[in-house]
Design a protein around this motif. Structure first.
Motif, PDB file in Angstrom:
ATOM      1  N   GLU A 103      81.500 -15.690  56.513  1.00 25.61           N
ATOM      2  CA  GLU A 103      81.735 -17.094  56.873  1.00 25.61           C
ATOM      3  C   GLU A 103      82.066 -17.927  55.646  1.00 25.61           C
ATOM      4  O   GLU A 103      83.008 -18.729  55.654  1.00 25.61           O
ATOM      5  N   TYR A 104      81.301 -17.730  54.559  1.00 21.12           N
ATOM      6  CA  TYR A 104      81.531 -18.528  53.355  1.00 21.12           C
ATOM      7  C   TYR A 104      82.862 -18.189  52.683  1.00 21.12           C
ATOM      8  O   TYR A 104      83.620 -19.065  52.288  1.00 21.12           O
ATOM      9  N   SER A 105      83.126 -16.894  52.521  1.00 23.54           N
ATOM     10  CA  SER A 105      84.294 -16.464  51.747  1.00 23.54           C
ATOM     11  C   SER A 105      85.570 -16.392  52.582  1.00 23.54           C
ATOM     12  O   SER A 105      86.660 -16.490  52.045  1.00 23.54           O
ATOM     13  N   ALA A 123      86.969 -14.327  44.983  1.00 24.12           N
ATOM     14  CA  ALA A 123      87.511 -15.693  44.903  1.00 24.12           C
ATOM     15  C   ALA A 123      86.431 -16.720  45.225  1.00 24.12           C
ATOM     16  O   ALA A 123      86.326 -17.762  44.564  1.00 24.12           O
ATOM     17  N   TRP A 124      85.605 -16.420  46.234  1.00 22.66           N
ATOM     18  CA  TRP A 124      84.515 -17.338  46.608  1.00 22.66           C
ATOM     19  C   TRP A 124      83.512 -17.475  45.473  1.00 22.66           C
ATOM     20  O   TRP A 124      83.043 -18.573  45.168  1.00 22.66           O
ATOM     21  N   LYS A 125      83.153 -16.353  44.841  1.00 21.58           N
ATOM     22  CA  LYS A 125      82.199 -16.387  43.724  1.00 21.58           C
ATOM     23  C   LYS A 125      82.740 -17.240  42.583  1.00 21.58           C
ATOM     24  O   LYS A 125      81.999 -18.028  41.982  1.00 21.58           O
ATOM     25  N   GLN A 126      84.031 -17.093  42.301  1.00 21.22           N
ATOM     26  CA  GLN A 126      84.634 -17.860  41.216  1.00 21.22           C
ATOM     27  C   GLN A 126      84.637 -19.354  41.549  1.00 21.22           C
ATOM     28  O   GLN A 126      84.325 -20.186  40.680  1.00 21.22           O
ATOM     29  N   TRP A 157      85.424  -3.884  45.651  1.00 23.39           N
ATOM     30  CA  TRP A 157      86.016  -5.162  45.241  1.00 23.39           C
ATOM     31  C   TRP A 157      87.492  -5.254  45.574  1.00 23.39           C
ATOM     32  O   TRP A 157      88.028  -6.359  45.753  1.00 23.39           O
ATOM     33  N   GLN A 158      88.172  -4.103  45.702  1.00 24.91           N
ATOM     34  CA  GLN A 158      89.554  -4.131  46.186  1.00 24.91           C
ATOM     35  C   GLN A 158      89.598  -4.489  47.667  1.00 24.91           C
ATOM     36  O   GLN A 158      90.548  -5.119  48.138  1.00 24.91           O
ATOM     37  N   THR A 159      88.548  -4.081  48.393  1.00 24.59           N
ATOM     38  CA  THR A 159      88.491  -4.332  49.835  1.00 24.59           C
ATOM     39  C   THR A 159      88.188  -5.792  50.143  1.00 24.59           C
ATOM     40  O   THR A 159      88.689  -6.348  51.119  1.00 24.59           O
ATOM     41  N   TYR A 160      87.365  -6.419  49.288  1.00 31.04           N
ATOM     42  CA  TYR A 160      86.916  -7.788  49.563  1.00 31.04           C
ATOM     43  C   TYR A 160      87.324  -8.759  48.453  1.00 31.04           C
ATOM     44  O   TYR A 160      86.471  -9.370  47.802  1.00 31.04           O
ATOM     45  N   PRO A 161      88.610  -8.967  48.228  1.00 26.97           N
ATOM     46  CA  PRO A 161      89.035  -9.911  47.180  1.00 26.97           C
ATOM     47  C   PRO A 161      88.592 -11.344  47.480  1.00 26.97           C
ATOM     48  O   PRO A 161      88.404 -12.147  46.573  1.00 26.97           O
ATOM     49  N   GLY A 162      88.427 -11.651  48.754  1.00 28.78           N
ATOM     50  CA  GLY A 162      88.001 -12.998  49.138  1.00 28.78           C
ATOM     51  C   GLY A 162      86.610 -13.333  48.623  1.00 28.78           C
ATOM     52  O   GLY A 162      86.308 -14.501  48.353  1.00 28.78           O
ATOM     53  N   ILE A 163      85.752 -12.309  48.496  1.00 33.60           N
ATOM     54  CA  ILE A 163      84.401 -12.546  47.981  1.00 33.60           C
ATOM     55  C   ILE A 163      84.467 -12.903  46.503  1.00 33.60           C
ATOM     56  O   ILE A 163      83.776 -13.818  46.037  1.00 33.60           O
TER      57      ILE A 163
END
Length: 205
Positions: free
Chosen positions: A99-101, A195-198, A187-193
């Motif tokens: 939901e967040y990312s 981006a959200w962390k950054q 991390w290749q599978t979840y690039p959105g996470i």
């Protein structure tokens, strides 16, 4: 010999934790009363101890052979009146992260009632099947073994909380090169996470 020692350690742990350990936790009223902690975990989840009722081992084939079902140790005083209810958070942290990312792969898996642990396992262990999985021609659970899905599940939670490949390899008793591959695929599978962390770090500072 190391395999036999590992096997003995597992069974010894079960005995000391869930048989002898539980016996030591029986109160004068003949019952066990766990201590529930709201600050006992890094993840913020509720935890408990003396005994830990949140990590009772499942009835595996190994335990079935020796006639041990840990969960059957726990019952209620009057089964005609009272019940034990088992509740699971069902991937709570991953759902919140989706939901967040709004990561494409993670969000899509939950939105379409798919299994994110199995899907990650396919990407790790069966990359030649990814295209078929993404096209909906085959379900992830049909491709992976139980052991592969379990590793996918462990990766989904451990790496989300910042484990590095070396910690992950040590804690899960797997070769370092396998852990590095799992880490990279995650991390290749979840690039959105990522981006959200950054974004979150920028907002925090």
């Amino acid at each position: 010999i190391p395999a036999l020692l590992t096997e003995r350690r597992k069974k010894s742990k079960l005995l000391s934790t869930y048989v002898v350990g539980v016996e030591e936790c029986i109160w004068p009223d003949g019952k066990v009363h766990s201590n529930f902690l709201i600050t006992g975990t890094e993840t913020g989840r509720l935890s408990c101890n003396s005994p830990n009722l949140q990590q009772l081992p499942k009835l595996t084939k190994e335990l079935e052979v020796i006639g041990v079902n840990i969960k059957n140790i726990f019952t209620v005083t009057n089964p005609d009146t009272y019940y034990l209810v088992e509740v699971d958070y069902s991937q709570a942290e991953l759902r919140l992260m989706a939901e967040y990312s709004r990561d494409k792969n993670l969000y899509s898996a939950f939105l379409n009632n798919r299994d994110p642990h199995a899907e990650l396992a396919v990407r790790i262990y069966h990359p030649n099947k990814i295209a078929e999985m993404e096209a909906g021609l085959i379900q992830a659970k049909e491709i992976v073994t139980k052991e592969e899905r379990q590793k996918g599940k462990t990766a989904n939670f451990s790496l989300l909380y910042g484990k590095n490949p070396y910690n992950f390899a040590e804690e899960n008793s797997i070769p370092t090169d396998e852990a590095i591959n799992i880490h990279n695929v995650y991390w290749q599978t979840y690039p959105g996470i990522t981006a959200w962390k950054q974004r979150t770090l920028v907002e925090a500072y």
